[in-house]
Design a protein around this motif. Structure first.
Motif, PDB file in Angstrom:
ATOM      1  N   GLN A 295      99.126  35.322  28.762  1.00 47.29           N
ATOM      2  CA  GLN A 295      99.195  34.099  29.561  1.00 47.29           C
ATOM      3  C   GLN A 295      97.973  33.216  29.313  1.00 47.29           C
ATOM      4  OE1 GLN A 295      99.295  34.730  33.808  1.00 47.29           O
ATOM      5  NE2 GLN A 295     100.243  32.747  34.197  1.00 47.29           N
ATOM      6  N   ALA A 296      96.799  33.829  29.213  1.00 44.98           N
ATOM      7  CA  ALA A 296      95.579  33.061  28.948  1.00 44.98           C
ATOM      8  C   ALA A 296      95.652  32.357  27.595  1.00 44.98           C
ATOM      9  CB  ALA A 296      94.360  33.981  29.002  1.00 44.98           C
ATOM     10  N   GLY A 297      96.385  32.980  26.659  1.00 48.09           N
ATOM     11  CA  GLY A 297      96.540  32.378  25.348  1.00 48.09           C
ATOM     12  C   GLY A 297      97.721  31.444  25.236  1.00 48.09           C
ATOM     13  N   GLY A 298      98.470  31.283  26.313  1.00 46.77           N
ATOM     14  CA  GLY A 298      99.593  30.363  26.330  1.00 46.77           C
ATOM     15  C   GLY A 298     100.805  30.819  25.547  1.00 46.77           C
ATOM     16  N   VAL A 299     100.943  32.158  25.401  1.00 47.85           N
ATOM     17  CA  VAL A 299     102.077  32.672  24.621  1.00 47.85           C
ATOM     18  C   VAL A 299     102.840  33.711  25.437  1.00 47.85           C
ATOM     19  CG1 VAL A 299     100.950  32.244  22.405  1.00 47.85           C
ATOM     20  CG2 VAL A 299     100.682  34.479  23.521  1.00 47.85           C
ATOM     21  N   PRO A 300     104.111  33.942  25.116  1.00 41.27           N
ATOM     22  CA  PRO A 300     104.906  34.934  25.848  1.00 41.27           C
ATOM     23  C   PRO A 300     104.544  36.359  25.436  1.00 41.27           C
ATOM     24  CG  PRO A 300     106.212  33.971  24.085  1.00 41.27           C
ATOM     25  CD  PRO A 300     104.920  33.215  24.115  1.00 41.27           C
ATOM     26  N   LEU A 301     104.766  37.274  26.353  1.00 39.97           N
ATOM     27  CA  LEU A 301     104.615  38.701  26.075  1.00 39.97           C
ATOM     28  C   LEU A 301     106.002  39.308  25.878  1.00 39.97           C
ATOM     29  CD1 LEU A 301     103.214  41.464  25.937  1.00 39.97           C
ATOM     30  CD2 LEU A 301     103.279  41.542  28.452  1.00 39.97           C
ATOM     31  N   ILE A 302     106.208  39.919  24.713  1.00 39.23           N
ATOM     32  CA  ILE A 302     107.456  40.620  24.403  1.00 39.23           C
ATOM     33  C   ILE A 302     107.198  42.113  24.514  1.00 39.23           C
ATOM     34  CG2 ILE A 302     109.280  40.997  22.704  1.00 39.23           C
ATOM     35  CD1 ILE A 302     108.471  38.348  21.395  1.00 39.23           C
ATOM     36  N   VAL A 303     108.001  42.809  25.299  1.00 38.45           N
ATOM     37  CA  VAL A 303     107.822  44.249  25.513  1.00 38.45           C
ATOM     38  C   VAL A 303     109.071  44.991  25.070  1.00 38.45           C
ATOM     39  CG1 VAL A 303     107.407  46.074  27.204  1.00 38.45           C
ATOM     40  CG2 VAL A 303     106.251  43.867  27.446  1.00 38.45           C
ATOM     41  N   ASP A 304     108.870  45.940  24.167  1.00 40.39           N
ATOM     42  CA  ASP A 304     109.945  46.861  23.791  1.00 40.39           C
ATOM     43  C   ASP A 304     109.995  47.954  24.854  1.00 40.39           C
ATOM     44  OD1 ASP A 304     111.579  48.858  22.747  1.00 40.39           O
ATOM     45  OD2 ASP A 304     110.811  48.657  20.714  1.00 40.39           O
TER      46      ASP A 304
END
Length: 431
Positions: free
Chosen positions: A180-189
């Motif tokens: 979030q701090a980097g402005g990108v989504p987190l994808i979790v397998d």
């Protein structure tokens, strides 16, 4: 997505796994989801066809895009994960490419955990380079390393909730903060945990991917994948995600995020991803997975109970050097597992044998109940020597980072009687 109305009151997991995403067939009253083994679907008239192709109306056109059986599965998994929508595809590997496809462009990168399935590492280090994409691998336990790896070309952070093969549990809230701090989504397998043990969206994940081949189906009969979107990410907050925020030429300038809001990623996955990549799940496979999900909670409870019993026995055996199961009190991830996976730390872990590589080979060959296969999440207990099989393509340094050194075997604990599994392991260790 097609309307599959559910009762107004929130339903519990055990009820959702049986009912979510489905209703009795309107034509026949069939209670079980029919297998709609049809390539195409008849339009009411020319205007109906045009509205479907313009994304002005939701419905069925062609089974590469949408199919009622496959859509029932997508809706069910979305409900179990607490997501806004889902897309089903042909495999877990397909799900990973499908998840990245709307986000990436040539020159972009994904920040990925070093603790990933070997096939994923190969996909991220080799295959995606052909698209002009790249991956940066970091210790997913190191928040500063994650933040430091995210740059102006990063489009996602990728990790596993419970890693394959070592059973390492990821601190998802911490990784989500970094993403979030980097402005990108987190994808979790979330394959190794299943939504019964872990719901990554509740811990801050943007997108969840599954190999439906594993615990969702549960019996080794289907190859499939699922991508679930939380519907919470603002794709228009920056210019990083033009596929979702900018006009789409193939749909006369339609902007997916502006038009579909929380469902933008899901609709893009169907209308562009499945349309152009063609990684489609077949309806019969979706039907098998729907049947498997009906007993997901029951199976996962037994998987976990057996895994705890087997791991404790192995940990106490003098022929074993180490057991990596996060469900053991001795594990450095025990407290984290209780927080991230409160119903149990899964049923996948590795065992390091004191006899080294040769001992692992003899051990695998001597097992009788454990099946020696390249799979996990089956009702049957499974074993594999990862360094010489699923992770063979990695360097020894990469193997050790992933937790699969040459003296390590991976166990996937099934739902048999744990006493029989322990007896089989004892006999093989004696070999």
């Amino acid at each position: 997505m097609p309307d599959t109305a559910q009762p107004d009151a929130p339903l519990h997991f055990d009820t959702l796994q049986v009912h979510a995403g489905t209703a009795p067939d309107p034509a026949t009253g069939a209670r079980q989801v029919p297998i709609y083994q049809s390539t195409a679907f008849v339009f009411r008239d020319a205007e109906h066809a045009a509205r479907l192709f313009n994304l002005q109306e939701v419905g069925y056109i062609y089974s590469r895009l949408t199919n009622p059986t496959v859509m029932a599965l997508a809706n069910r998994v979305a409900a179990l994960e607490g997501g806004a929508g889902a897309v089903c595809c042909s495999s877990g590997h397909a799900a990973q490419i499908m998840a990245l496809f709307p986000l990436m462009q040539p020159g972009c990168n994904v920040v990925a955990s070093t603790r990933l399935y070997g096939g994923t590492v190969t996909q991220f280090t080799q295959t995606i380079r052909r698209f002009g994409w790249s991956a940066k691998f970091v210790d997913i336990d190191d928040e500063e390393a994650i933040r430091g790896a995210i740059d102006e070309n990063t489009r996602a952070v990728f990790c596993e909730s419970i890693s394959n093969p070592g059973g390492h549990v990821t601190d998802l809230p911490m990784v989500a903060r970094a993403a979030q701090a980097g402005g990108v989504p987190l994808i979790v397998d979330n394959t190794s945990a299943s939504p019964y043990l872990c719901r990554p969206i509740e811990h801050g994940a943007t997108i969840v991917v599954h190999s439906a081949t594993k615990y969702l189906t549960g019996n080794g009969t289907v190859t499939g994948g699922v991508i679930v979107d939380s519907g919470t990410f603002d794709w228009s907050a920056s210019d990083r995600f033009p596929s979702l925020s900018e006009p789409e030429p193939a749909y006369h300038g339609l902007k997916f995020h502006e038009t579909f809001g929380p469902m933008a990623f899901t609709f893009h996955g169907i209308a562009v991803g499945l349309r152009d990549l063609g990684m489609t799940m077949n309806p019969q496979g979706a039907h098998y997975t729907l049947l498997g999900i009906e007993t997901l909670s029951l199976r996962m409870e037994r998987h976990v109970r057996n895994a705890v019993a087997v791991a404790r026995w192995l940990e106490a055996d003098e022929r074993v050097a180490e057991v990596t199961y996060a469900g053991l009190e001795s594990s450095p991830y025990y407290a984290r597992a209780a927080r991230i996976c409160p119903r149990g730390a899964g049923a996948l872990f590795t065992v390091r044998l004191k006899g080294g590589y040769e001992a692992c080979v003899r051990f695998v060959n001597a097992l009788r109940l454990f099946s020696h296969v390249a799979n996990l999440g089956d009702t049957r207990s499974l074993v594999i020597h990862s360094a010489s099989t699923t992770h063979r393509q990695l360097s020894e340094e990469q193997q050790r980072a992933a937790g699969v050194a040459p003296d390590v075997v991976r166990l996937s604990i099934g739902i048999e009687d744990s006493r029989d599994l322990i007896a089989d392991l004892d006999r093989a260790l004696s070999a």
